[in-house]
Write a protein that holds these residues in place. Structure first.
Motif, PDB file in Angstrom:
ATOM      1  N   LEU A 224       0.982  -1.156  -0.175  1.00  0.00           N
ATOM      2  CA  LEU A 224      -0.063  -0.132   0.052  1.00  0.00           C
ATOM      3  C   LEU A 224       0.796   1.304   0.163  1.00  0.00           C
ATOM      4  N   GLU A 228       0.839   4.076  -2.886  1.00  0.00           N
ATOM      5  CA  GLU A 228       0.490   5.389  -2.729  1.00  0.00           C
ATOM      6  C   GLU A 228       1.477   6.336  -2.919  1.00  0.00           C
ATOM      7  N   HIS A 259      -2.701  13.259  15.818  1.00  0.00           N
ATOM      8  CA  HIS A 259      -3.509  12.263  16.513  1.00  0.00           C
ATOM      9  C   HIS A 259      -2.573  10.948  16.631  1.00  0.00           C
ATOM     10  N   GLN A 261      -2.842   7.942  16.499  1.00  0.00           N
ATOM     11  CA  GLN A 261      -3.372   6.968  15.266  1.00  0.00           C
ATOM     12  C   GLN A 261      -3.151   7.522  13.801  1.00  0.00           C
ATOM     13  N   ILE A 265      -3.364   7.130   8.907  1.00  0.00           N
ATOM     14  CA  ILE A 265      -4.338   7.800   8.229  1.00  0.00           C
ATOM     15  C   ILE A 265      -4.050   9.095   7.232  1.00  0.00           C
ATOM     16  N   HIS A 268      -2.958   7.897   4.065  1.00  0.00           N
ATOM     17  CA  HIS A 268      -4.251   7.358   3.079  1.00  0.00           C
ATOM     18  C   HIS A 268      -4.823   8.569   2.581  1.00  0.00           C
ATOM     19  N   PHE A 271      -3.150  10.506  -0.034  1.00  0.00           N
ATOM     20  CA  PHE A 271      -3.357   9.659  -1.320  1.00  0.00           C
ATOM     21  C   PHE A 271      -4.661   9.700  -1.994  1.00  0.00           C
ATOM     22  N   LEU A 272      -5.690   9.768  -1.004  1.00  0.00           N
ATOM     23  CA  LEU A 272      -6.843   9.757  -1.514  1.00  0.00           C
ATOM     24  C   LEU A 272      -7.246  11.298  -2.125  1.00  0.00           C
TER      25      LEU A 272
ATOM     26  N   TRP B 129      -8.161  -1.402  -1.682  1.00  0.00           N
ATOM     27  CA  TRP B 129      -7.778  -2.042  -0.594  1.00  0.00           C
ATOM     28  C   TRP B 129      -7.213  -0.977   0.372  1.00  0.00           C
ATOM     29  N   VAL B 130      -6.890   0.267  -0.233  1.00  0.00           N
ATOM     30  CA  VAL B 130      -6.547   1.509   0.512  1.00  0.00           C
ATOM     31  C   VAL B 130      -7.725   1.785   1.198  1.00  0.00           C
ATOM     32  N   ILE B 131      -8.925   1.951   0.621  1.00  0.00           N
ATOM     33  CA  ILE B 131     -10.298   2.545   1.148  1.00  0.00           C
ATOM     34  C   ILE B 131     -10.563   1.684   2.318  1.00  0.00           C
ATOM     35  N   ALA B 133      -8.272  -0.248   4.137  1.00  0.00           N
ATOM     36  CA  ALA B 133      -7.413  -0.171   5.014  1.00  0.00           C
ATOM     37  C   ALA B 133      -7.567   1.417   6.060  1.00  0.00           C
ATOM     38  N   LEU B 134      -8.171   2.384   5.482  1.00  0.00           N
ATOM     39  CA  LEU B 134      -8.482   3.624   5.902  1.00  0.00           C
ATOM     40  C   LEU B 134      -9.775   3.496   6.762  1.00  0.00           C
ATOM     41  N   LEU B 137      -8.951   1.900   9.845  1.00  0.00           N
ATOM     42  CA  LEU B 137      -8.388   2.797  10.849  1.00  0.00           C
ATOM     43  C   LEU B 137      -9.497   3.881  11.468  1.00  0.00           C
ATOM     44  N   LEU B 138     -10.425   4.352  10.737  1.00  0.00           N
ATOM     45  CA  LEU B 138     -11.279   5.200  11.105  1.00  0.00           C
ATOM     46  C   LEU B 138     -12.280   4.549  12.183  1.00  0.00           C
ATOM     47  N   LEU B 141     -11.311   4.280  15.592  1.00  0.00           N
ATOM     48  CA  LEU B 141     -10.998   5.404  16.267  1.00  0.00           C
ATOM     49  C   LEU B 141     -12.474   5.727  17.130  1.00  0.00           C
TER      50      LEU B 141
END
Lengths: 298, 355
Positions: A224, A228, A259, A261, A265, A268, A271-272, B129-131, B133-134, B137-138, B141
């Motif tokens: 990933l 990215e 943050h 964590q 994040i 990502h 990247f988006l 896959w990135v979506i 993974a993100l 993570l969210l 939280l």
């Protein structure tokens, strides 16, 4: 803050290294190799095995592992990718994804779930640092990593533009049939390109093992990161990959500030965001943007 | 005589497919009354099978018919479970929450589709896959989830264990049947022709007036909804929600395995693949790592040597269609049989699928 930026830029060198092989293979063979990260972890394990069992320093170990990676790349292209690419654009994705599952679990079977690191085998290099003006400490390893990325990407750029072999690889990536008409062996060019890509994956794996810990399932995150960095860098040259790696690392560093964590994040999200801006400003899609064969390079 | 004998018959339903349709109805009826005869463990396993069929059918709809290979479908599986937890926490009946959650997942996938469907092939695959993974993570939280510690669907505990098990079984069976029926109806209609035209050649399809993006979006949202339901049902059977388990790429690996082995792009293939996966898991699931290595290796071998999968190969070899979604053109040897297909044995004439 400037300290974090410098550390971020240096970390970007690592991402550029790991992205290098992925985007190289994409540009030449139009294949996104989903086993990319797993192969980097495989290289790290091979170096770890040489170091822990035979007391071979990871740097010397590269002399054994890199030719091995080249052979793997050649075999990968000849036996898997070439065949599955004939079935259309979707089949190589499935093939390499299956391969990633096999590699990950074989590594788990062989080495167990423990995390490993190459750091114990490179002496004080893993923690040595230089003091820069403004009492900023930069790790020697991080600087070596960044320098390696610049040399490797520059070397690949020169190889593609200045050598006969590089030109035939580029010709194959443009149009294999026409390249064949002028005497380029497309199969050979692709197999060599895959071997080169795997050598860069081996180098990335070495640095993965030296700068951090890894375990058998560490391949997916590396894939990933590589993807990215390649997409963020986008533009028409290998230097774009370096830039992409740096932007990704800076975003992660910034995210970690916001943050606890936020490290992943942040990466990502940037990247988006980049993807969103790219897609909404050009109809090119990523096919044109991920290219790094230096068609537009001087 | 020689002139009419070459006129082709365009057919869809055959004697075989009518028998198959009847068999499907009988099987569903038998499955519906099965919990009364099965042990608790067997009911749970059957529920898992239904969920696998949903996963395979939905991934096949996306990849096999839409040409969209996603390696991030676990995002919808995880979200299906997560939204169920959230909705149940907000006071909704847990069983109602399962379906509400599927709808929420479907709604969430609409804006996502505007973004992701502009990516092609490998970019779409890893982009998803990135979506995933993100999103993982969210979700971590969320205070309710407490990171990787996870949480449970506590509100299910008010129901008696036996009744709960049977209810979830029936819900899974009903969801599977309904989703397969929706997909079947979609593929048989004009949308189905559009879907296959896009898969075969997107540019050509667009040039003859197929709404490429709209059709892909329909598949994307349907697959998200179905996989969301599957995630919610899985949560109902296992009660605990750990993000790491639900957002694991392994779920997509299972979907890919089932569809590749069964036959990508064939309606029956995905169901066959799910059944095979279920049996393999039952027999070899205990071998842990080697089981996963075997799954990965089998996927590689099928993609290299049998890319049409088991059902695709059978279909090609014998011209067999149990649940036909396309039309085919058959050269009728005898024009005197008015409804053609009933009178002729299936395998004696050459077949050509015409989508």
């Amino acid at each position: 803050m400037s300290n974090q930026i410098i550390q971020g830029v240096l970390l970007g060198g690592y991402y550029a290294l790991i992205a290098c092989g992925l985007s190289f293979m994409f540009s030449v063979m139009r294949i996104i190799n989903l086993a990319h990260g797993s192969l980097a972890v495989f290289a790290a394990f091979a170096l770890w095995l040489l170091a822990s069992r035979f007391h071979i320093s990871p740097f010397l170990g590269l002399l054994i592992v890199l030719p091995l990676m080249a052979a793997i790349g050649w075999a990968l292209q000849r036996f898997l990718l070439e065949r599955s690419a004939r079935g259309g654009a979707l089949l190589p994705i499935l093939t390499t994804f299956g391969l990633a599952i096999v590699i990950d679990n074989l590594l788990f079977q062989q080495f167990g779930a423990n995390t490993r690191s190459l750091a114990p085998f490179i002496g004080s290099l893993s923690y040595d640092s230089w003091e820069w003006p403004g009492s900023i400490y930069v790790g020697k390893l991080a600087v070596i990593m960044f320098a390696t990325a610049v040399i490797l990407l520059g070397g690949l750029q020169l190889f593609l533009t200045r050598t006969q072999l590089g030109r035939s690889i580029r010709a194959t990536s443009e149009d294999p049939d026409t390249a064949g008409l002028v005497g380029v062996d497309a199969r050979r060019a692709n197999a060599i390109a895959a071997a080169i890509a795997m050598v860069t994956v081996g180098i990335a794996g070495a640095f993965l093992g030296m700068r951090a810990t890894f375990d058998p399932y560490a391949g997916a995150p590396q894939l990933l990161f590589a993807f990215e960095a390649a997409v963020i860098g986008g533009a028409g040259s290998l230097w774009g990959t370096l830039l992409g790696g740096i932007v990704l690392a800076l975003a992660q560093t910034l995210g970690a500030q916001v943050h606890p964590q936020g490290f992943l994040i942040g990466g990502h999200v940037v990247f988006l965001l980049v993807l969103f801006v790219r897609l909404s400003t050009s109809g090119l899609g990523l096919r044109g943007l991920l290219r790094l064969a230096p068609r537009s390079a001087p | 005589m020689s002139i009419v004998s070459t006129s082709p018959v365009i057919e869809r339903g055959t004697a075989t497919s009518r028998i198959a349709a009847l068999a499907v109805a009988v099987i569903i009826a038998l499955l519906a009354i099965a919990p009364q005869f099965l042990s608790a463990g067997a009911v749970d396993r059957m529920t898992a099978l239904f969920i696998y069929v949903i996963l395979a059918a939905m991934w096949n709809a996306l990849a096999g018919f839409g040409g969209l290979v996603s390696v991030g479908q676990q995002v919808f599986f995880g979200l299906g479970a997560y939204f169920t937890i959230r909705l149940a926490d907000a006071g909704l009946n847990p069983f109602a929450a399962l379906f509400a959650s599927g709808i929420v997942v479907g709604v969430v996938s609409v804006p996502l589709s505007f973004f992701m469907l502009r990516l092609r092939n490998g970019e779409f695959a890893i982009g998803m896959w990135v979506i995933a993974a993100l999103t993982h993570l969210l979700v971590n939280l969320d205070r309710l989830v407490q990171g990787e510690t996870g949480t449970s669907l506590i509100s299910l505990n008010v129901y008696d264990a036996g009744a709960r098990r049977a209810t979830i079984y029936w819900l899974a069976l009903a969801s599977m049947t309904a989703l397969l029926a929706i997909l079947f109806g979609l593929l048989r209609g004009s949308t189905g022709a559009a879907i296959r035209a896009i898969r075969d050649n997107e540019d050509a399809a667009a040039s003859v007036g197929v709404r490429v993006t709209g059709t892909k979006r329909l598949l994307f949202v349907l697959a998200a909804f179905g996989i969301g339901i599957a995630g919610a049902l899985w949560l109902a059977t296992s009660i605990t929600f750990q993000p790491k388990t639900y957002f694991n790429v392994q779920w997509t690996a299972y979907m890919i395995f089932m569809v590749l082995v069964g036959g990508i792009g064939t309606f029956e293939g995905a169901i066959l693949g799910a059944l095979l996966f279920f049996l393999i898991e039952t027999w070899f699931g205990g071998t842990g790592v080697w089981y996963l290595i075997g799954l990965g290796a089998t996927a590689v071998l099928f993609s290299l040597f049998l890319p049409r999968g088991l059902w695709g190969t059978v279909e090609e070899r014998f011209g067999l269609r149990l649940l036909p979604v396309g039309y085919r053109v058959r050269l009728a040897p005898n024009v005197s049989a008015p409804s053609g297909e009933d009178a002729q044995p299936e395998q004696t004439t050459p077949h050509r699928e015409k989508a």
